[in-house]
Design an enzyme around this catalytic site. Structure first.
Site, PDB file in Angstrom:
ATOM      1  N   ASP A  61       1.611 -15.695   6.521  1.00  0.00           N
ATOM      2  CA  ASP A  61       1.137 -17.061   6.278  1.00  0.00           C
ATOM      3  C   ASP A  61       1.174 -17.420   4.792  1.00  0.00           C
ATOM      4  OD1 ASP A  61       0.738 -17.227   8.989  1.00  0.00           O
ATOM      5  OD2 ASP A  61      -1.452 -17.204   8.898  1.00  0.00           O
ATOM      6  N   TYR A  71      11.405   8.954   0.738  1.00  0.00           N
ATOM      7  CA  TYR A  71      11.384   7.881  -0.261  1.00  0.00           C
ATOM      8  C   TYR A  71      12.045   8.253  -1.589  1.00  0.00           C
ATOM      9  CZ  TYR A  71       7.972   5.998   3.031  1.00  0.00           C
ATOM     10  OH  TYR A  71       7.359   5.527   4.160  1.00  0.00           O
ATOM     11  N   ARG A  87      13.150   4.922  12.207  1.00  0.00           N
ATOM     12  CA  ARG A  87      11.837   5.566  12.183  1.00  0.00           C
ATOM     13  C   ARG A  87      11.030   5.158  13.428  1.00  0.00           C
ATOM     14  NH1 ARG A  87       9.313   5.063   6.371  1.00  0.00           N
ATOM     15  NH2 ARG A  87       8.065   6.765   7.217  1.00  0.00           N
ATOM     16  N   ARG A  99       7.410   0.651  13.282  1.00  0.00           N
ATOM     17  CA  ARG A  99       7.967   0.107  12.020  1.00  0.00           C
ATOM     18  C   ARG A  99       9.098  -0.882  12.280  1.00  0.00           C
ATOM     19  NH1 ARG A  99       5.616   3.543   8.117  1.00  0.00           N
ATOM     20  NH2 ARG A  99       5.266   5.617   8.971  1.00  0.00           N
ATOM     21  N   GLU A 135      12.891  -9.363   1.544  1.00  0.00           N
ATOM     22  CA  GLU A 135      12.112  -8.215   2.019  1.00  0.00           C
ATOM     23  C   GLU A 135      12.944  -6.949   1.820  1.00  0.00           C
ATOM     24  OE1 GLU A 135      11.208  -8.550   6.173  1.00  0.00           O
ATOM     25  OE2 GLU A 135      10.403  -6.519   6.306  1.00  0.00           O
ATOM     26  N   HIS A 148      12.886  -2.570   2.018  1.00  0.00           N
ATOM     27  CA  HIS A 148      12.272  -1.280   2.342  1.00  0.00           C
ATOM     28  C   HIS A 148      13.160  -0.169   1.838  1.00  0.00           C
ATOM     29  CE1 HIS A 148       9.303  -3.277   4.742  1.00  0.00           C
ATOM     30  NE2 HIS A 148      10.285  -4.009   5.241  1.00  0.00           N
ATOM     31  N   PRO A 201       0.791  -1.228   0.000  1.00  0.00           N
ATOM     32  CA  PRO A 201       0.000   0.000   0.000  1.00  0.00           C
ATOM     33  C   PRO A 201       0.825   1.281   0.000  1.00  0.00           C
ATOM     34  CG  PRO A 201      -0.125  -1.138   2.116  1.00  0.00           C
ATOM     35  CD  PRO A 201       0.519  -2.085   1.153  1.00  0.00           C
ATOM     36  N   ASN A 202       0.305   2.209  -0.771  1.00  0.00           N
ATOM     37  CA  ASN A 202       0.810   3.587  -0.875  1.00  0.00           C
ATOM     38  C   ASN A 202       2.101   3.724  -1.670  1.00  0.00           C
ATOM     39  OD1 ASN A 202      -1.296   4.938   0.600  1.00  0.00           O
ATOM     40  ND2 ASN A 202      -0.492   3.902   2.399  1.00  0.00           N
ATOM     41  N   SER A 261      13.226   2.949   2.983  1.00  0.00           N
ATOM     42  CA  SER A 261      13.735   3.701   4.132  1.00  0.00           C
ATOM     43  C   SER A 261      14.325   2.735   5.159  1.00  0.00           C
ATOM     44  CB  SER A 261      12.603   4.512   4.767  1.00  0.00           C
ATOM     45  OG  SER A 261      11.594   3.640   5.263  1.00  0.00           O
ATOM     46  N   HIS A 319       4.182  -4.460   8.894  1.00  0.00           N
ATOM     47  CA  HIS A 319       4.137  -4.343  10.351  1.00  0.00           C
ATOM     48  C   HIS A 319       2.830  -4.853  10.954  1.00  0.00           C
ATOM     49  CE1 HIS A 319       7.429  -1.831   9.157  1.00  0.00           C
ATOM     50  NE2 HIS A 319       6.623  -0.964   8.572  1.00  0.00           N
ATOM     51  N   ALA A 362       3.196  -0.735   4.676  1.00  0.00           N
ATOM     52  CA  ALA A 362       2.763  -0.792   6.079  1.00  0.00           C
ATOM     53  C   ALA A 362       2.237  -2.175   6.482  1.00  0.00           C
ATOM     54  CB  ALA A 362       1.695   0.275   6.328  1.00  0.00           C
ATOM     55  N   ASN A 421       8.234  -5.586  -0.971  1.00  0.00           N
ATOM     56  CA  ASN A 421       8.103  -4.420  -0.090  1.00  0.00           C
ATOM     57  C   ASN A 421       6.619  -4.302   0.208  1.00  0.00           C
ATOM     58  OD1 ASN A 421       7.893  -2.001   1.223  1.00  0.00           O
ATOM     59  ND2 ASN A 421       9.202  -0.858  -0.199  1.00  0.00           N
ATOM     60  N   ARG A 476       4.898  12.368  -3.194  1.00  0.00           N
ATOM     61  CA  ARG A 476       4.948  12.948  -1.845  1.00  0.00           C
ATOM     62  C   ARG A 476       6.191  12.422  -1.128  1.00  0.00           C
ATOM     63  NH1 ARG A 476      -1.014  13.485  -0.128  1.00  0.00           N
ATOM     64  NH2 ARG A 476      -1.630  14.864  -1.802  1.00  0.00           N
TER      65      ARG A 476
HETATM   66  O1  CA2 Z   1      10.520   2.154   3.522  1.00  0.00           O
HETATM   67  C1  CA2 Z   1       9.686   1.442   2.934  1.00  0.00           C
HETATM   68  O2  CA2 Z   1       9.870   0.991   1.818  1.00  0.00           O
HETATM   69  C2  CA2 Z   1       8.345   1.163   3.618  1.00  0.00           C
HETATM   70  O3  CA2 Z   1       7.969  -0.172   3.305  1.00  0.00           O
HETATM   71  C3  CA2 Z   1       7.351   2.148   3.039  1.00  0.00           C
HETATM   72  C4  CA2 Z   1       5.983   2.073   3.694  1.00  0.00           C
HETATM   73  C5  CA2 Z   1       6.102   2.153   5.208  1.00  0.00           C
HETATM   74  O4  CA2 Z   1       4.814   1.976   5.801  1.00  0.00           O
HETATM   75  C6  CA2 Z   1       7.062   1.131   5.754  1.00  0.00           C
HETATM   76  O5  CA2 Z   1       7.149   1.288   7.147  1.00  0.00           O
HETATM   77  C7  CA2 Z   1       8.427   1.279   5.128  1.00  0.00           C
HETATM   78  C8  CA2 Z   1       5.097   3.255   3.245  1.00  0.00           C
HETATM   79  C9  CA2 Z   1       5.014   3.436   1.787  1.00  0.00           C
HETATM   80  C10 CA2 Z   1       4.370   4.768   1.522  1.00  0.00           C
HETATM   81  O6  CA2 Z   1       4.961   5.314   0.386  1.00  0.00           O
HETATM   82  C11 CA2 Z   1       4.751   6.631   0.130  1.00  0.00           C
HETATM   83  C12 CA2 Z   1       5.449   7.164  -0.920  1.00  0.00           C
HETATM   84  C13 CA2 Z   1       5.298   8.480  -1.223  1.00  0.00           C
HETATM   85  C14 CA2 Z   1       4.437   9.266  -0.497  1.00  0.00           C
HETATM   86  C15 CA2 Z   1       3.737   8.731   0.564  1.00  0.00           C
HETATM   87  C16 CA2 Z   1       3.886   7.397   0.862  1.00  0.00           C
END
Ligand code: CA2
Length: 152
Positions: A90, A26, A110, A114, A101, A103, A13-14, A105, A83, A80, A77, A21
């Site tokens: 599973d 990121y 953080r 996370r 896996e 990420h 997601p996201n 960041s 977590h 969220a 990846n 953003r």
């Molecule tokens: O660091 C990563 O790749 C994460 O998997 C990114 C997730 C975060 O929930 C993990 O803790 C770490 C969030 C992805 C959201 O990506 C965005 C990108 C641009 C703007 C807003 C969110």
């Protein structure tokens, strides 16, 4: 190409928001840029790389289940869901594919929520904090593993 040299790169997601953003966290490149990088790095390593992204947990579960017998490994990846998702844990356990896996960041620099991952116990390795380079490293490690070299 045999299924063993196919790799599925999955984003949760996201991550479709990459480049739109939060560039300070990121980076400024888009998900399409990242997927192009994965495909071209994969090609250089002798891998066929498919990429998918979903904001829906169940869809990610289905893609992981369906990857068995089609792909030799996964780069995941899970965003969220990393977590929170016992369902993804599973699904990875059920499919048994070597999974790395990744990420973008450094999740350990953080918020504490996370710091725990439901994915890590099912992963052969975990990479975080290296941005796009983490995907390069993951694909290299998977390519070497799928060619029979498990880490030497
Ligand atoms: O660091 C990563 O790749 C994460 O998997 C990114 C997730 C975060 O929930 C993990 O803790 C770490 C969030 C992805 C959201 O990506 C965005 C990108 C641009 C703007 C807003 C969110």
């Amino acid at each position: 190409m045999t299924d063993t040299m196919r790799v599925l790169v999955l984003h949760g997601p996201n991550l479709n928001m990459l480049g739109r953003r939060a560039p300070e966290v990121y980076g400024s490149a888009s998900l399409a840029d990242l997927e192009n990088l994965c495909r071209s790095e994969g090609e250089a390593l002798g891998l066929e790389v498919d990429c998918r992204q979903s904001n829906h947990e169940g869809e990610l579960v289905e893609w992981i289940q369906q990857a068995g017998g089609v792909y030799g490994g996964l780069v995941l990846n899970a965003g969220a869901y990393t977590h929170t998702s016992i369902a993804l844990h599973d699904a990875l356990e059920a499919v048994g594919l070597p999974t790395i896996e990744v990420h973008l960041s450094n999740i350990f620099k953080r918020e504490s929520f996370r710091h725990h991952s439901y994915i890590s116990p099912q992963a052969v390795g975990v990479i975080c904090g290296l941005g796009f380079d983490g995907y390069r490293a993951a694909l290299l490690a998977l390519a070497r593993r799928l060619k029979g070299n498990k880490g030497a």
